[in-house]
Design a protein around this motif. Structure first.
Motif, short mmCIF file in Angstrom:
data_model
loop_
_atom_site.label_atom_id
_atom_site.label_comp_id
_atom_site.label_asym_id
_atom_site.label_seq_id
_atom_site.Cartn_x
_atom_site.Cartn_y
_atom_site.Cartn_z
N THR A 33 9.18 -0.23 9.02
CA THR A 33 8.18 -0.87 9.88
C THR A 33 8.74 -1.11 11.27
N LEU A 83 0.50 -2.78 13.01
CA LEU A 83 -0.20 -3.54 11.98
C LEU A 83 -1.03 -2.62 11.08
N VAL A 84 -1.72 -1.66 11.69
CA VAL A 84 -2.52 -0.71 10.91
C VAL A 84 -1.61 0.11 9.99
N TYR A 86 1.26 -0.80 8.76
CA TYR A 86 1.75 -1.68 7.70
C TYR A 86 0.69 -1.92 6.64
N LEU A 87 -0.56 -2.13 7.08
CA LEU A 87 -1.64 -2.38 6.13
C LEU A 87 -1.94 -1.16 5.27
N ILE A 88 -1.82 0.03 5.86
CA ILE A 88 -2.07 1.26 5.11
C ILE A 88 -0.94 1.54 4.13
N THR A 90 1.40 -0.62 2.93
CA THR A 90 1.77 -1.69 2.01
C THR A 90 1.31 -1.45 0.57
N GLN A 94 3.77 -1.42 -2.57
CA GLN A 94 3.59 -2.38 -3.65
C GLN A 94 3.49 -1.68 -5.00
N VAL A 135 -10.39 -2.96 -0.93
CA VAL A 135 -10.48 -3.56 0.40
C VAL A 135 -11.91 -3.94 0.72
N GLU A 217 1.41 -17.58 -1.13
CA GLU A 217 1.20 -16.78 0.08
C GLU A 217 0.68 -17.61 1.25
#
Length: 296
Positions: A33, A83-84, A86-88, A90, A94, A135, A217
């Motif tokens: 990242t 950010l985009v 990271y969101l894609i 993640t 996981q 999502v 969280e």
């Protein structure tokens, strides 16, 4: 032995911190990242800074102000791109973390069976579809639920602890279901409808897990760590269920590879996913996979 569901998020924290292979994965995530962020900033300032400054000047913005605004825009654009990314990425990371926990618990053959039966392209498409659906589901569900809860619990905000608990409780089921989707769809090969129905029928267990997970969280700064340890906790929960089912049905991991069914009747060589260690779903009220599919 399957422990209380609310304990698994806390177990996930301990298990994560005591297993270097899991910590190393998150370090790699942070490093990747960081590399993407640096590339985004570098490319943005190299190619967009001057173009944006000239464009702002052309529309009448003073030269000195156009450069300042261009710098601000470059920073925002780089941050949004990172950010985009990271969101894609993640959900993919996981899922890999979830699988690693199953391997550490001695259940690697369950994953190997999945990889032999399903092509990489199918897994990729299925994972993308599940993630996109989740999502969309989360966005609309959380908007509706949170709006309703804001109106309903407005007086309770005078009591912060109770208001926080209600927030965790409302959002807990969605979070817990999201952490089990990878196992349901990609390993057990359920449909999204079957997964959702099972999660709702076992909502007490999912709420117990999810309420604690959401609370973790919400802790500032440390919440970055807990986002990952909650995945570990969900994997530990799943591993305990699989191991317990194997013990009760007398099905070994080698038997699973040969395609034998468990006592709850789930095919494809995977043990059943039941909510508690009880031998007979009929006598206990535990919903089995067969009960889900027969009601559709």
């Amino acid at each position: 032995m399957i422990l209380p569901r609310s304990s698994y998020p806390l177990q996930g924290v301990y298990y994560f911190l005591t297993n270097w292979s899991l910590v190393r994965r998150i370090i790699c995530v942070l490093f990747l990242t960081l590399v993407v962020a640096l590339l985004a900033f570098g490319l943005s300032f190299a190619f967009l800074l001057r173009l944006q400054a000239i464009g702002l000047s052309d529309v009448g913005v003073p030269a000195w102000l156009s450069w300042i605004l261009s710098v601000i825009l470059c920073i925002i654009e780089s941050a949004v791109f990172t950010l985009v990314f990271y969101l894609i990425a993640t959900p993919i990371w996981q899922d890999a973390l979830f699988d690693q926990v199953l391997r550490l618990k001695g259940l690697s053959r369950v994953l190997d069976e999945r990889e032999r039966n399903v092509s990489d392209l199918t897994l990729c498409c299925r994972g993308f579809s599940a993630g996109l659906t989740l999502v969309v589901f989360q966005i609309y569900t959380l908007i509706i639920v949170e709006t309703f809860m804001i109106i309903l619990t407005l007086p309770l905000h005078l009591i912060p602890v109770l208001g926080t608990f209600l927030y965790c409780y409302v959002n807990g089921w969605v979070l817990a279901w999201g952490h089990q989707l990878h196992y349901h769809l990609e390993i057990k090969q359920w449909t999204l409808s079957q997964s959702r129905k099972f999660a709702w029928q076992q909502r007490d267990d999912f709420l117990m897990f999810g309420t604690v997970a959401v609370a973790l969280e919400m802790i500032p700064i440390a919440n970055f760590l807990f986002v990952w340890t909650n995945v570990v906790g969900a994997a530990l929960w799943t591993a305990d269920v699989i191991i317990d089912e194997q013990k009760r049905s007398g099905t070994s991991d080698a038997d699973s590879r040969r395609g034998l069914n468990s006592s709850s009747g789930v095919g494809s060589g995977y043990v059943a996913y039941t909510a508690s260690p009880i031998a007979s779903p009929k006598s206990s009220g535990v919903v089995s996979y067969q009960a889900i599919t027969s009601n559709q």
